[in-house]
Design a protein around this motif. Structure first.
Motif, PDB file in Angstrom:
ATOM      1  N   UNK A 270      -1.158 -12.021   3.816  1.00  0.00           N
ATOM      2  CA  UNK A 270       0.237 -12.065   3.364  1.00  0.00           C
ATOM      3  C   UNK A 270       0.290 -11.496   1.950  1.00  0.00           C
ATOM      4  N   UNK A 271       0.795 -10.258   1.833  1.00  0.00           N
ATOM      5  CA  UNK A 271       0.836  -9.590   0.534  1.00  0.00           C
ATOM      6  C   UNK A 271       1.519 -10.436  -0.537  1.00  0.00           C
TER       7      UNK A 271
ATOM      8  N   UNK B   2       2.984  -4.440  -5.311  1.00  0.00           N
ATOM      9  CA  UNK B   2       3.634  -3.518  -4.362  1.00  0.00           C
ATOM     10  C   UNK B   2       3.167  -2.075  -4.493  1.00  0.00           C
ATOM     11  N   UNK B   3       2.802  -1.640  -5.697  1.00  0.00           N
ATOM     12  CA  UNK B   3       2.416  -0.247  -5.893  1.00  0.00           C
ATOM     13  C   UNK B   3       1.105   0.102  -5.185  1.00  0.00           C
ATOM     14  N   UNK B   4       0.342  -0.897  -4.788  1.00  0.00           N
ATOM     15  CA  UNK B   4      -0.932  -0.647  -4.102  1.00  0.00           C
ATOM     16  C   UNK B   4      -0.792  -0.564  -2.590  1.00  0.00           C
TER      17      UNK B   4
ATOM     18  N   UNK C 139      -4.804   2.772  -8.380  1.00  0.00           N
ATOM     19  CA  UNK C 139      -3.856   2.488  -7.306  1.00  0.00           C
ATOM     20  C   UNK C 139      -3.610   3.692  -6.406  1.00  0.00           C
ATOM     21  N   UNK C 140      -3.204   4.808  -6.974  1.00  0.00           N
ATOM     22  CA  UNK C 140      -2.895   5.991  -6.163  1.00  0.00           C
ATOM     23  C   UNK C 140      -4.132   6.543  -5.451  1.00  0.00           C
ATOM     24  N   UNK C 141      -5.290   6.698  -6.145  1.00  0.00           N
ATOM     25  CA  UNK C 141      -6.469   7.221  -5.439  1.00  0.00           C
ATOM     26  C   UNK C 141      -6.922   6.344  -4.278  1.00  0.00           C
ATOM     27  N   UNK C 142      -6.917   5.012  -4.489  1.00  0.00           N
ATOM     28  CA  UNK C 142      -7.393   4.140  -3.419  1.00  0.00           C
ATOM     29  C   UNK C 142      -6.374   4.010  -2.289  1.00  0.00           C
TER      30      UNK C 142
END
Length: 218
Positions: free
Chosen positions: A121-122, A129-131, A58-61
């Motif tokens: 639409x997320x 949400x974290x992505x 998640x964080x790297x992308x």
């Protein structure tokens, strides 16, 4: 469940238009069914990526997706080539930037205007949400990030073969990050990458055809 026309996949909206035409003329069309299937596959692919349980990515992308804004990786790469790659590096860098500029012009102007596709639409498609990164204000189809990345990677890789694999790998990561973070459908990315690759190949072939790079320099 019906989908608002602006957020429906491009294939679905085209199928809707063909269906209206078919109703008026009384004809049938296999193309309508094919387009609807493609639209369903597009949304299914988006949901599949959204459903991946890969929190370590998640964080790297997210970082990759944000860093690729305004083509920053490719400008930096071109700068390094120009400074450290000698004559071939400078010409490769200029060709890559020319291809990138062409891709940006073609995709971000006429193609996005013609596609007029709303961003995914997320919440409806269940992107964690974290992505999420900041949702761009531009239309979704096709992906400008993917087009620019592919154009630069292919153009430079054609002229400087030792750079081909790392550049294509980097471009692929950028393209995937746009779906992973939820700002593009898979078809947005695939079409953007295809257009970028074609423009990148055209740029490198033009350089060769005009003799900008002599045979003994390739």
């Amino acid at each position: 469940m019906s989908v608002p026309s602006g957020s429906a996949p491009v294939e679905v909206r085209l199928a809707d238009r063909l269906t209206i035409h078919r109703a008026k003329t009384g004809t049938t069309s296999l193309l309508v069914d094919v387009l609807r299937r493609l639209g369903s596959c597009d949304r299914a692919g988006y949901r599949s990526v959204a459903g991946l349980s890969t929190p370590l990515l998640d964080a790297p992308l997210r970082w990759v997706s944000d860093f690729a804004n305004h083509s920053k990786p490719w400008f930096l790469y071109a700068g390094c080539l120009a400074l450290r790659g000698g004559r071939r590096g400078r010409r490769g860098a200029l060709t890559g930037l020319a291809a990138l500029g062409a891709a940006s012009l073609v995709v971000n102007r006429p193609m996005k205007s013609a596609g007029a596709r709303a961003r995914p639409d997320w919440d409806a498609l269940r992107v964690p949400p974290r992505r999420r990164v900041r949702m761009p204000s531009s239309t979704s189809f096709p992906s400008g990030h993917s087009a620019s990345a592919a154009a630069f990677a292919v153009a430079v890789g054609d002229l400087l073969p030792t750079h081909r694999r790392p550049l294509l790998a980097a471009a692929s990561v950028v393209a995937f990050s746009r779906v992973y973070t939820g700002v593009h459908y898979p078809s947005d990315v695939l079409v953007g990458a295809a257009v970028g690759a074609l423009l990148g190949r055209s740029a490198s072939r033009t350089v060769r055809r005009l003799g900008v790079l002599d045979a003994d320099q390739l």
